[in-house]
Structure formats: structure tokens, C-alpha cells
Design a protein around this motif. Sequence first.
Motif, short mmCIF file in Angstrom:
data_model
loop_
_atom_site.label_atom_id
_atom_site.label_comp_id
_atom_site.label_asym_id
_atom_site.label_seq_id
_atom_site.Cartn_x
_atom_site.Cartn_y
_atom_site.Cartn_z
N SER A 57 9.38 3.16 3.88
CA SER A 57 8.10 2.33 3.96
C SER A 57 7.94 1.47 2.75
O SER A 57 8.06 1.91 1.76
CB SER A 57 6.70 3.07 4.23
N TYR A 59 5.30 -1.91 1.24
CA TYR A 59 3.89 -2.79 1.18
C TYR A 59 4.13 -3.65 0.45
O TYR A 59 4.70 -3.73 -0.73
CB TYR A 59 2.98 -1.55 0.86
N SER A 107 1.51 3.43 0.22
CA SER A 107 0.28 2.80 0.29
C SER A 107 -0.82 3.34 -0.54
O SER A 107 -1.16 4.45 -0.57
CB SER A 107 -0.11 3.33 1.96
#
Length: 124
Positions: A57, A59, A107
Motif C-alpha cells: 500500500s 499513499y 496510512s
Amino acid sequence: QVQLVESGGGLVQAGGSLRLSCAASGRTFSSYAMGWFRQAPGKEREFVAAISWSGGSTYYADSVKGRFTISRDNAKNTVYLQMNSLKPEDTAVYYCAADQSILGSGSGLVPGYWGQGTQVTVSS
């Protein structure tokens, strides 16, 4: 404990590219989400990009989305920031950071460890 050392900063013309690297010490590097932050003169430090502990992931701040790419190589204990289409407003000291807790997604990363920073200057 994680120690971080950034490299790859420099002077580049607008529209150019740079790749920052952050080498980490410690056997637990792969357990930490990692991030890049930057601080321009007279401004507060701001979030740029983050990547989960697994690399699955990522961001980005809206200001760099589509131009910057964060990646990591856990075998080399290194996280990267590829910066393309650089603008003068990207000029700042760029800092690498490790999350304060392990196995984070990236996150809302809260830095627990910081590097010393590397200067990026984009000329117009």
C-alpha cells in the motif's frame, strides 16, 4: 531502534527527476511502514508519501500524486522516492521516517524515527 540515512538530493531544473534513497539499519526494517516528509524554508514539515511495511500500500500528498513514487526493497533495507516532473515548489529538505509502530499500513503514519534530511532544489 531504526537509524535512517537519506541520499540522492541535489539541484535539478524544473521538469527534471531525482531519486532519493533512505538506507535503514536494524534487522526490523521490514516491519515498519516508511514515509517521506519535506520542509521548505519558513514552512512546517509536511507529509509527502508513505508505504506499508509490506510495500503493498502506498499513499501520497495531493501535491505530488502522479509525479512521485515511493517504493521499498526490504532485502536492501532501503526505501526510495522517485520524483519526476519536479517543480520549483518541490524545493525543500526531504526527510525519511519510520513509523513509530511495527506492521503499519502507512496510512496516517506517525514518525518514530527520522533521518537527517537531504536537500532538493528545483530551479525554474
